[in-house]
Write an enzyme that holds these catalytic residues in place. Structure first.
Site, short mmCIF file in Angstrom:
data_model
loop_
_atom_site.label_atom_id
_atom_site.label_comp_id
_atom_site.label_asym_id
_atom_site.label_seq_id
_atom_site.Cartn_x
_atom_site.Cartn_y
_atom_site.Cartn_z
N SER A 238 0.85 -1.19 0.00
CA SER A 238 0.00 0.00 0.00
C SER A 238 0.88 1.24 0.00
O SER A 238 2.11 1.14 0.05
CB SER A 238 -0.89 0.00 1.24
OG SER A 238 -0.09 0.28 2.38
N LYS A 239 0.23 2.39 -0.01
CA LYS A 239 0.96 3.66 -0.02
C LYS A 239 1.94 3.78 1.14
O LYS A 239 2.97 4.42 1.04
CB LYS A 239 -0.05 4.82 0.06
CG LYS A 239 -0.77 5.05 -1.24
CD LYS A 239 -1.01 6.56 -1.42
CE LYS A 239 -1.64 6.83 -2.75
NZ LYS A 239 -3.10 6.89 -2.69
N ARG A 240 1.53 3.17 2.23
CA ARG A 240 2.37 3.19 3.42
C ARG A 240 3.81 2.73 3.12
O ARG A 240 4.75 3.15 3.75
CB ARG A 240 1.76 2.18 4.41
CG ARG A 240 1.66 2.64 5.82
CD ARG A 240 0.74 1.73 6.63
NE ARG A 240 0.31 0.50 6.00
CZ ARG A 240 0.93 -0.67 6.13
NH1 ARG A 240 2.02 -0.75 6.83
NH2 ARG A 240 0.44 -1.75 5.55
N HIS A 241 3.94 1.84 2.14
CA HIS A 241 5.27 1.30 1.82
C HIS A 241 6.00 2.17 0.82
O HIS A 241 7.01 1.77 0.26
CB HIS A 241 5.14 -0.11 1.23
CG HIS A 241 4.49 -1.07 2.16
ND1 HIS A 241 3.21 -1.53 1.97
CD2 HIS A 241 4.95 -1.64 3.29
CE1 HIS A 241 2.90 -2.37 2.95
NE2 HIS A 241 3.93 -2.44 3.77
N GLY A 242 5.45 3.33 0.55
CA GLY A 242 6.10 4.18 -0.43
C GLY A 242 5.84 3.68 -1.84
O GLY A 242 6.55 4.04 -2.77
#
Ligand code: GLU
Length: 467
Positions: A238-242
């Site tokens: 997800s976005k959380r992982h860049g």
């Protein structure tokens, strides 16, 4: 054999991300490998969330990745009549029925089922009522109550789904719009899709779609469900992982060949080969080498591959690629031969085009900016006499790497200073920084005039004059 035909059917509700790009790449490669056809189709029946700007950005990202489609783009929103036609046929043949159950009641039953620990699903209240179409009614497929449907997945092998697990799912909503299942099956059928390669989050949809093909008296395509991509922490990517959109990678200075190379290895392998040209990918890609377990996104590996492809790009091409990044930094574009010579010195060091542009800055500015720490440490009054001697010698010397090196070594011997003690102040004077490509090569490229000007300015600076 029928011509192989694959498709990529994004919903234009967001930009193209790594997961979608990998799905597109696998479908594209499979089609190219078999000299088949690759179709682009926008699944834009969700009018609320679909946006034209996402259609544009997805197209742009696919084009940038080099994944050109042979057919389409189709838009589901322009095909509503076709879906209704197929729905009518199913209804008339008794394969589907209208359901008048009020949504509140369905919701109440759903909650009851959940509370009782049962799987919530439509209970078939209207299945045998023979209701005609009417306001507020949805059309449901009659799923056989017993037996099972087996998905012969090309990656996982057979996966069986018991019909008791599947309910009579909706084909047309009460407003007459098709659900995903109806639209996707009608599209894949009418477009002649032979292979559906998609994320395994769709696996549970596949038995329903197979039943729908059967109700339509049609042969389903072959299915291949690709394991998902996890973040470095093992959670769903997800976005959380860049994990950014594909176009953001372009903005960051990634090359399409690096991204393609990275994506093809996310869940597919060919021995221990890591580097693939486009031709190699097309030649070698096949579904039997797709892994059955989830792939892990590793931003460092992507960066390393980008550095590889950056080094593998011919200078002339690389110069074109780096220009937009130089413009973005507000740098003037120099003569082509100067730019390429400068670029050759940063090419082995830069990992992205953005980094390359930043590393090129000192070659292109009129006056370099000294990093305060570098200036404090190296542009000190003690070095002034050495710089003065260098200035005089540099008026004469030939500007080749060898002659410059000889000069510096001679200077070190004469002054009794270590070579580095002389080189670092010169480096700071020429680049503003303590880290740069090799000193003699940058001097050779900057040329006598710029080198002398920058050294004079540094002398002036360290003697307390205005910089
Ligand atoms: N529009 C669907 C998605 O983006 C397509 C699923 C499919 O490939 O059938 O997930």
């Amino acid at each position: 054999m029928r011509q192989i035909k694959t498709r990529f059917p994004p919903s234009p509700t967001g930009h193209l991300h790594l997961g979608g790009a990998r799905t597109a790449l696998f479908n594209w490669l499979f089609a190219r490998h078999h000299q088949g056809v690759f179709v682009l189709r926008f699944e834009d029946t969700d009018r609320e969330r679909s946006r034209p700007e996402f259609v544009d950005s997805i197209r742009e990202a696919l084009e940038w990745l080099g994944l050109h489609w042979d057919e389409g783009p189709y838009f589901q929103s322009q095909r509503l009549e076709i879906y209704r036609e197929y729905a009518r046929r199913l209804y008339e043949e008794g394969k589907a029925y209208y359901c008048a159950c009020p949504p509140e009641e369905l919701e109440r039953k759903r909650k009851e089922a959940l509370a009782a620990g049962r799987k919530p699903g439509y209970d078939g209240t209207c299945r045998e009522k023979g209701l005609p179409p009417g306001p507020g009614r949805v059309l449901r497929l009659k799923v056989p109550p017993t037996g099972s449907t087996v998905v012969e997945d090309l990656i996982r092998g057979p996966v069986a789904f018991d019909h008791r697990e599947l309910d009579d799912f909706i084909l047309l909503r009460s407003d007459g719009t098709p659900t995903y299942h109806l639209a996707v099956v009608v599209d894949d059928l009418t477009m002649g899709i032979t292979h559906v390669i998609r994320g395994d989050d769709h696996l549970s949809n596949t038995p329903k779609q197979i039943l729908l093909y059967q109700a339509l008296g049609a042969e389903p395509p072959r299915f291949a469900h690709v394991p998902m991509i996890l973040g470095p922490d093992g959670q769903r990517l997800s976005k959380r992982h860049g994990a950014r959109s594909i176009l953001e990678y372009r903005e960051e200075g990634y090359l399409p060949q690096a991204l393609r190379n990275y994506l093809v290895r996310l869940g597919w392998s060919y021995g221990d080969q890591e580097i693939f040209t486009l031709e190699e990918m097309i030649e070698r890609f096949d579904l039997s080498r797709v892994s059955r377990s989830a792939a892990r996104f590793d931003p460092e590996k992507l960066l390393a591959l980008n550095a590889h492809w950056l080094r593998a790009t011919p200078l002339k091409e690389l110069a074109e690629e780096v220009k937009p990044f130089l413009r973005r930094l507000g740098l003037p574009l120099p003569r082509e031969d100067y730019l390429q010579a400068a670029l050759a010195t940063v090419q082995p060091r830069a990992r992205t085009l953005k980094e390359a542009a930043e590393m090129l800055t000192f070659y292109l500015v009129e006056e370099v900016e000294y990093q305060p720490e570098a200036a404090r440490k190296f542009l000190t009054p003690e070095i002034a006499p050495v710089l003065e001697r260098l200035l005089r010698a540099l008026e004469e010397v030939e500007f080749t790497d060898e002659a410059l090196e000889r000069l510096f070594r001679g200077m070190a011997e004469e002054t009794g200073l270590k070579l580095k003690k002389i080189a670092q102040p010169v480096r700071v004077a020429l680049t503003g920084k303590t880290v740069s490509p090799g000193l003699f090569e940058i001097m050779r490229i900057l040329g006598r005039e710029r080198v002398l000007r920058r050294l004079k300015r540094a002398l002036n600076y360290l003697q307390g004059g205005a910089s």
